[in-house]
Scaffold this motif. Sequence first.
Motif, mmCIF file in Angstrom:
data_model
loop_
_atom_site.group_PDB
_atom_site.id
_atom_site.type_symbol
_atom_site.label_atom_id
_atom_site.label_comp_id
_atom_site.label_asym_id
_atom_site.label_seq_id
_atom_site.Cartn_x
_atom_site.Cartn_y
_atom_site.Cartn_z
ATOM 1 N N GLY A 26 37.801 39.257 -35.496
ATOM 2 C CA GLY A 26 39.096 39.264 -34.827
ATOM 3 C C GLY A 26 39.965 40.405 -35.308
ATOM 4 O O GLY A 26 40.601 41.102 -34.510
ATOM 5 N N CYS B 82 35.813 47.839 -29.996
ATOM 6 C CA CYS B 82 36.525 46.580 -29.717
ATOM 7 C C CYS B 82 35.640 45.640 -28.908
ATOM 8 O O CYS B 82 35.572 44.438 -29.194
ATOM 9 N N PHE B 83 34.937 46.160 -27.911
ATOM 10 C CA PHE B 83 34.067 45.313 -27.088
ATOM 11 C C PHE B 83 32.933 44.729 -27.920
ATOM 12 O O PHE B 83 32.543 43.568 -27.722
ATOM 13 N N ALA C 27 38.655 43.601 -33.917
ATOM 14 C CA ALA C 27 38.965 43.747 -32.497
ATOM 15 C C ALA C 27 40.415 44.168 -32.303
ATOM 16 O O ALA C 27 40.708 45.062 -31.496
ATOM 17 N N VAL C 28 41.338 43.549 -33.047
ATOM 18 C CA VAL C 28 42.758 43.892 -32.859
ATOM 19 C C VAL C 28 43.023 45.323 -33.313
ATOM 20 O O VAL C 28 43.708 46.093 -32.625
ATOM 21 N N LEU D 277 37.452 51.674 -27.921
ATOM 22 C CA LEU D 277 37.322 50.536 -27.001
ATOM 23 C C LEU D 277 35.896 49.971 -27.042
ATOM 24 O O LEU D 277 35.703 48.750 -26.983
ATOM 25 N N ALA E 244 41.571 47.708 -30.831
ATOM 26 C CA ALA E 244 42.342 47.704 -29.587
ATOM 27 C C ALA E 244 43.634 48.501 -29.761
ATOM 28 O O ALA E 244 44.025 49.270 -28.872
ATOM 29 N N LEU E 245 44.287 48.348 -30.915
ATOM 30 C CA LEU E 245 45.500 49.134 -31.167
ATOM 31 C C LEU E 245 45.182 50.625 -31.190
ATOM 32 O O LEU E 245 45.924 51.440 -30.637
ATOM 33 N N LEU F 133 32.458 37.749 -31.252
ATOM 34 C CA LEU F 133 33.246 36.518 -31.109
ATOM 35 C C LEU F 133 32.649 35.622 -30.035
ATOM 36 O O LEU F 133 32.645 34.392 -30.166
ATOM 37 N N VAL G 70 34.361 41.875 -29.864
ATOM 38 C CA VAL G 70 34.583 40.711 -29.001
ATOM 39 C C VAL G 70 33.247 40.062 -28.637
ATOM 40 O O VAL G 70 33.159 38.835 -28.527
#
Lengths: 107, 198
Positions: free
Chosen positions: B10, B36-37, B13-14, B33, B17-18, B43, B40
């Motif tokens: 998590g 980030c994917f 990912a955050v 990105l 993403a930022l 997750l 996720v």
Amino acid sequence: MPDLTTLHVHLGHYLTLSAILFFIGVSGVVFRRNAIIMFMSIELMLTAVNLTFLAVSRQLGDHQGHVFVLFALAVAAAEAGVGLAILVEIFKRRGSIDVDDFRKLME
Amino acid sequence: MEAVFFYVFGTLAVISALLTVTRRDAVASAFWLIFCFLSVAALFALLSAHFMAILQILLYAGAIMVFFLFVIMFLGKSQDRVKTSDWRVVALGVLSLIGATVVLTRLVGSTHAPFPAVADSYGGIEAVSEVLLTKYLFAFELTGLLLTAAVIGAVYLARREAPGSRGAKAPVVRGLTSQAATSTASSSAVQHEDVPHA
């Protein structure tokens, strides 16, 4: 380590994380003027919504959320394909992918 | 142990993403990105949605992001000029976004029951496709129609500037300029026509 192993992750954790990711995506669409980065922020929002679907589906113990995530994937692929094709076309005609330039040139 | 993985992925990912929405270079943004994917997707696997985790890696982090990178490389570095809004607007927006996140967290974070136990087959390709091909069969077929419409639209947009065509490539002749304008209008009409199919 005993603290970490006894920690429980529940639905609220996933929904919170998904809300954070979604609003990061919203801020990307609102604050950035580069059309490609705006597209990528939209993909980020879609992923956050997918995380919500899967978390709630896990809580309910059925698979309907999975099916909706599959549909969202198909829609995201279609949107990226057509959207980026339009973007390339606009870039060839206008020489810019700044959305503020589009607004000025449309008038 | 699940909590450890949740917090690790998590946080990744955050953070990624930022970084995605703050990088100046679109290529760096796209790579963050992808990261980030992938987080996720981890997750998703943590939620026992194994099939969806695989699709997330294959489709999002693979196909769609390669497509994005291809377009970024195709357009070149001409989009380097980064300008954001007035800093007061940005500050107000960030504050309201944080406020909305906090409110949503308060609203949805009130359930403290752990996830119920599920069978081992939960989230596998068999279990998902069983629901997909019985209850949602019609929507599944409509998805095929949507993808067909997207393919036709993308091919149409790409074909008009082929070397032999009379598109915007030949603005020298006076008569062809109006032709280009007409084709622009028809392309926007096609774009609007796609919406009811979706």
